[in-house]
Motif scaffolding. Structure first.
Motif, PDB file in Angstrom:
ATOM      1  N   ALA A   1       0.776  -1.264   0.124  1.00 15.73           N
ATOM      2  CA  ALA A   1       0.014   0.137   0.078  1.00 15.73           C
ATOM      3  C   ALA A   1       0.802   1.241   0.135  1.00 15.73           C
ATOM      4  O   ALA A   1       0.408   2.318  -0.336  1.00 15.73           O
ATOM      5  CB  ALA A   1      -0.836  -0.079   1.047  1.00 15.73           C
ATOM      6  N   TYR A   2       2.174   1.165   0.526  1.00 12.37           N
ATOM      7  CA  TYR A   2       3.029   2.291   0.342  1.00 12.37           C
ATOM      8  C   TYR A   2       4.006   2.172  -0.717  1.00 12.37           C
ATOM      9  O   TYR A   2       4.499   1.189  -1.115  1.00 12.37           O
ATOM     10  CB  TYR A   2       3.959   2.248   1.795  1.00 12.37           C
ATOM     11  N   LYS A   3       4.247   3.505  -1.089  1.00  9.58           N
ATOM     12  CA  LYS A   3       4.932   3.783  -2.442  1.00  9.58           C
ATOM     13  C   LYS A   3       6.379   3.847  -2.050  1.00  9.58           C
ATOM     14  O   LYS A   3       6.481   4.642  -1.027  1.00  9.58           O
ATOM     15  CB  LYS A   3       4.494   4.810  -3.442  1.00  9.58           C
ATOM     16  N   ASP A   4       7.584   3.512  -2.437  1.00 11.33           N
ATOM     17  CA  ASP A   4       8.768   3.758  -1.936  1.00 11.33           C
ATOM     18  C   ASP A   4       9.078   5.091  -2.234  1.00 11.33           C
ATOM     19  O   ASP A   4       8.809   5.763  -3.200  1.00 11.33           O
ATOM     20  CB  ASP A   4       9.895   2.802  -2.934  1.00 11.33           C
ATOM     21  N   GLY A   5       9.986   5.679  -1.500  1.00  8.37           N
ATOM     22  CA  GLY A   5      10.454   7.074  -1.317  1.00  8.37           C
ATOM     23  C   GLY A   5      10.551   7.482   0.198  1.00  8.37           C
ATOM     24  O   GLY A   5      10.276   6.586   0.994  1.00  8.37           O
ATOM     25  N   LYS A   6      10.861   8.766   0.230  1.00  8.59           N
ATOM     26  CA  LYS A   6      10.882   9.562   1.647  1.00  8.59           C
ATOM     27  C   LYS A   6       9.710  10.348   1.713  1.00  8.59           C
ATOM     28  O   LYS A   6       9.298  11.329   0.567  1.00  8.59           O
ATOM     29  CB  LYS A   6      12.192  10.142   1.739  1.00  8.59           C
ATOM     30  N   TYR A   7       9.024  10.504   3.082  1.00  7.42           N
ATOM     31  CA  TYR A   7       7.808  11.311   3.123  1.00  7.42           C
ATOM     32  C   TYR A   7       8.079  11.836   4.349  1.00  7.42           C
ATOM     33  O   TYR A   7       8.538  11.408   5.538  1.00  7.42           O
ATOM     34  CB  TYR A   7       6.497  10.258   3.271  1.00  7.42           C
ATOM     35  N   ARG A   8       7.649  13.335   4.466  1.00  2.89           N
ATOM     36  CA  ARG A   8       7.965  14.281   5.471  1.00  2.89           C
ATOM     37  C   ARG A   8       6.815  14.828   5.941  1.00  2.89           C
ATOM     38  O   ARG A   8       6.035  15.274   5.255  1.00  2.89           O
ATOM     39  CB  ARG A   8       9.201  14.990   5.304  1.00  2.89           C
ATOM     40  N   ALA A   9       6.465  15.118   7.228  1.00  3.96           N
ATOM     41  CA  ALA A   9       5.500  15.839   7.715  1.00  3.96           C
ATOM     42  C   ALA A   9       6.070  16.627   8.994  1.00  3.96           C
ATOM     43  O   ALA A   9       6.932  16.259   9.712  1.00  3.96           O
ATOM     44  CB  ALA A   9       4.310  15.147   8.361  1.00  3.96           C
ATOM     45  N   SER A  10       5.741  17.936   9.210  1.00  3.54           N
ATOM     46  CA  SER A  10       6.061  18.817  10.274  1.00  3.54           C
ATOM     47  C   SER A  10       4.817  19.906  10.656  1.00  3.54           C
ATOM     48  O   SER A  10       4.139  20.284   9.775  1.00  3.54           O
ATOM     49  CB  SER A  10       7.275  19.448   9.802  1.00  3.54           C
TER      50      SER A  10
END
Length: 164
Positions: A35-44
């Motif tokens: 369900a998750y696509k490869d890569g980097k994900y950020r939240a702030s």
């Protein structure tokens, strides 16, 4: 004779159906993991809190799974809370934990459990645990869509402690 052949056929069909059901649960697990696509994900958050820190969570997905998590806070000079010796010493003496301990603990829990709901609150760092979970949830929502844009949300209101 006909009864024994009929029973044999029913038995074979039952085993086949059960095997088919078992296979479908594996494909469900595989599709959940993918369900998750490869890569980097950020939240702030959009600004510093009342103590001068801004929480962020960055999650790296590899092969559809949570591979790494980076959770910490930055100050106005982009220095990490988990590396601020004065903050670490002050917090440890009051709460029994500090960001150099709870940040890696929360990161490891999410990687190990692969499920945000199964990450336990760290005693003495309840607000930080909640911040990490809120931001990780947003980052993982983007990971499902493959949206690499950073999610920036309003800083939750933090009430200053009243001095007695």
């Amino acid at each position: 004779m006909k009864k024994s052949i009929g029973l044999a056929l029913v038995s074979v069909l039952s085993v086949s159906l059960l095997a088919g059901c078992r296979g479908s649960s594996k494909s469900t697990d595989a599709s959940k993991a993918a369900a998750y696509k490869d890569g980097k994900y950020r939240a702030s958050f959009d600004r510093l809190d009342t103590h001068g820190w801004n929480a962020f969570t960055e999650i790296e997905i590899k092969d559809g799974k949570i591979a790494t998590v980076d959770f910490d806070y930055l100050n106005k000079d982009n220095k990490r809370k988990s590396e601020d010796k004065d903050y670490i010493n002050a917090m440890a003496s009051k709460s029994g934990t500090s960001p150099d301990k709870y940040c890696p603990q929360l990161e490891k829990a999410l990687v190990d459990k692969q499920d945000l709901e199964k990450v336990d609150v760290v005693t003495g760092a309840t607000n930080s645990t909640n911040n990490m979970k809120q931001l990780a949830k947003l980052a993982l929502e983007n990971a499902k869509k493959g949206d690499y844009n950073e999610v920036i949300v309003p800083q939750p209101d933090v009430k200053e402690e009243k001095k007695q």
